[in-house]
Enzyme design. Sequence first.
Site, PDB file in Angstrom:
ATOM      1  N   HIS A 198      30.539  68.926   3.506  1.00 31.47           N
ATOM      2  CA  HIS A 198      31.186  68.071   2.558  1.00 31.47           C
ATOM      3  C   HIS A 198      29.884  67.582   1.335  1.00 31.47           C
ATOM      4  CE1 HIS A 198      34.179  65.483   0.915  1.00 31.47           C
ATOM      5  NE2 HIS A 198      33.082  64.778   0.604  1.00 31.47           N
ATOM      6  N   GLU A 442      46.736  73.201   7.072  1.00 31.22           N
ATOM      7  CA  GLU A 442      45.472  73.474   7.345  1.00 31.22           C
ATOM      8  C   GLU A 442      45.294  73.838   8.872  1.00 31.22           C
ATOM      9  OE1 GLU A 442      42.934  70.177   5.726  1.00 31.22           O
ATOM     10  OE2 GLU A 442      44.355  68.635   6.648  1.00 31.22           O
ATOM     11  N   ASP A 466      39.645  73.947   5.852  1.00 31.26           N
ATOM     12  CA  ASP A 466      40.057  73.620   7.360  1.00 31.26           C
ATOM     13  C   ASP A 466      40.686  74.905   7.962  1.00 31.26           C
ATOM     14  OD1 ASP A 466      38.708  71.345   8.447  1.00 31.26           O
ATOM     15  OD2 ASP A 466      40.164  70.110   7.276  1.00 31.26           O
ATOM     16  N   CYS A 513      44.149  73.239  -2.228  1.00 36.62           N
ATOM     17  CA  CYS A 513      43.342  72.123  -2.650  1.00 36.62           C
ATOM     18  C   CYS A 513      42.079  72.375  -1.978  1.00 36.62           C
ATOM     19  CB  CYS A 513      43.908  70.710  -2.520  1.00 36.62           C
ATOM     20  SG  CYS A 513      44.234  70.244  -0.842  1.00 36.62           S
TER      21      CYS A 513
HETATM   22  C1  PEP Z   1      40.792  71.382   3.164  1.00 37.59           C
HETATM   23  O1  PEP Z   1      40.642  71.550   4.341  1.00 37.59           O
HETATM   24  O2  PEP Z   1      40.854  72.229   2.511  1.00 37.59           O
HETATM   25  C2  PEP Z   1      40.952  70.058   2.534  1.00 37.59           C
HETATM   26  C3  PEP Z   1      41.146  70.124   1.072  1.00 37.59           C
HETATM   27  O3  PEP Z   1      40.482  69.012   3.037  1.00 37.59           O
HETATM   28  P1  PEP Z   1      38.864  68.433   3.438  1.00 37.59           P
HETATM   29  O4  PEP Z   1      37.993  69.419   2.706  1.00 37.59           O
HETATM   30  O5  PEP Z   1      38.882  66.891   2.929  1.00 37.59           O
HETATM   31  O6  PEP Z   1      38.984  68.588   5.063  1.00 37.59           O
HETATM   32 MG    MG Z   2      41.032  69.455   5.385  1.00 36.59          MG
END
Ligand code: PEP
Ligand code: MG
Length: 587
Positions: A198, A442, A466, A513
């Site tokens: 993150h 995901e 994910d 996304c």
């Molecule tokens: C993903 O898993 O690609 C996503 C957009 O969600 P996060 O990165 O918040 O887990």
């Molecule tokens: Mg995710």
Amino acid sequence: MDPRAKVEITVQGIAASQGIAYGQIFVYLQSDVEVPSYQVEPEKRIDEVARFDRALIVTRQQISKIKNEVEKNIGPEEAAIFDAHLLVLEDEALIGETIREFESTGRNIETCFQKVSSRYVQAFSEIDDEYLRERAGDLRDVAQRVLHNLLGQAENSLNRLADQRIVVASDISPSESATLDRSAALALVMDSGSKTSHAVIVARSMKLPSVVGVRDLTKHVTNGDWAIVDGYDGLVILNPSEGTLFRYGKIQERKKSFEARLLEVNRQPAVTLDNVAVTLMANIERADEVAKAKSFFADGIGLFRTEFLFLNTQRIPSEQEQFLAYKAVAEAMAPLPVVIRTLDLGGDKPMAGKADLFPKENNPFMGFRAIRWCLEHRDIFKDQLRAILMASSHGNVRMMYPMISGVEELDRANEILAECREELKARNLPFDSGLAVGTMIEIPSAALTADLLAKKCGFFSVGTNDLIQYMLAIDRVNDRIAHLYEPTHPAILRTLRMVVDEAHRQKIQVSVCGEMAGDPVYAPLLLGLGVDCLSMSPTWLPSVKYLVRAMTMADARVLAAEALTLTSPKEIYARCDAFYRARVKMD
Ligand code: PEP
Ligand code: MG
């Protein structure tokens, strides 16, 4: 590796966010402070106690200063947390016991203070009362600060860097990364991590160069060391020579002129050379990021990660507080769409100080996270659903659930949503009765049942961060296996194609996304596979738009069709890279 010898040293890590930075290092140690332990000579014992008193006074001054700043910039309620921190410094039992420990053992005061404060933290965290348990977090924070002051170390605060600095950290949690001082950080380097950690997502959104997986770097550098961070090649160059600085200066110049060209397309539509319009949306984590999304002319918000309203706070935000945040985003973007994702807490994003809600798990990414957590914390989930529904009457709001594993889970979430609709009707509160409800794809089981899910959803949004980790069994934040995290693995491409086909069969749209969507090397592949919309950190919109305007959709489809016939992830990547380089030239 000893940078103090002041010779140039180059260290290889993982290139996580492009760009080059040069500056002084700030070492951020998240883990507990390492405290040396030694015996204090009897004649120096008075000085040792005086040293402790001074550290307490300095700590008090630091906390009061932060409190004033938070009060001024955020609000009195948030600033009140620091009253609890100040109280810790006046705690007779904690201070008195530390002195008694020192008097009886003669060990240095840091050792005594650490021993006593850890005992208190442990005791508080075991109390069966939420309020008191939360005090354990306050106590830990303050104790770390006192220890830093005793050891003469710079204050370890990410949100208030003293000056422009390259942040070098062992690891940065999602909640910490949300506090990163956006005006002063020059680059982010971490001992651990991978491209989808993150903190890296945050760095990319800030266009901060980032190199991760640089094992043990924090142990070999000190505050103030000079370094170049090369986020293109994943290098950290300590004590760079004049020659190296000159070479990197030239690269930076080229980069600046390219960035200026990128910004020229900012206001232009994202239309390919063969006239296909592409929808490019923005990912945000905080309501105020909407301004950035608008400044890059996003076609909407494709992912609002609402869990960030819950991190870095000691309380669960109320229905009303959430409503105001969602409404602000919906109104600011209207008539463009805003996709609000329900909470994705847990996993690597537990709420601090809430051990009862987020029990420690051996395998958090496979654990009690996102929709699983929400379905068991119905009251919290319902507050959020009502807040989103209420916001839906203030703009073009859509909603989606994270980490759906199959139809049953989707049905259960939708039943709760139906209850919330009834409750709002009973309260005479307006909401959009046609609110589009989508699901994130995901988890492999969701992808494999995309045909069933598509019949019950308004849209799909693929979370590749994910999806890749679960499909390839590669922990997305583990630097040791980061080289195996391959977005171009044939399994990923086939899955994406299948999800797109099933969605289109049911006439619903698919967006991506995950971080893949904001990487111009992968964007043509995704579009060629039939993805309808790409959603990314706002700062990446110009790079992707620039490429979209330089390519044809017909070529992207050929790229995807060829990629689907190949077996090697590296070869597929090379094709994507060549596609990109043939259309976008830096010089
Ligand atoms: C993903 O898993 O690609 C996503 C957009 O969600 P996060 O990165 O918040 O887990
Ligand atoms: Mg995710």
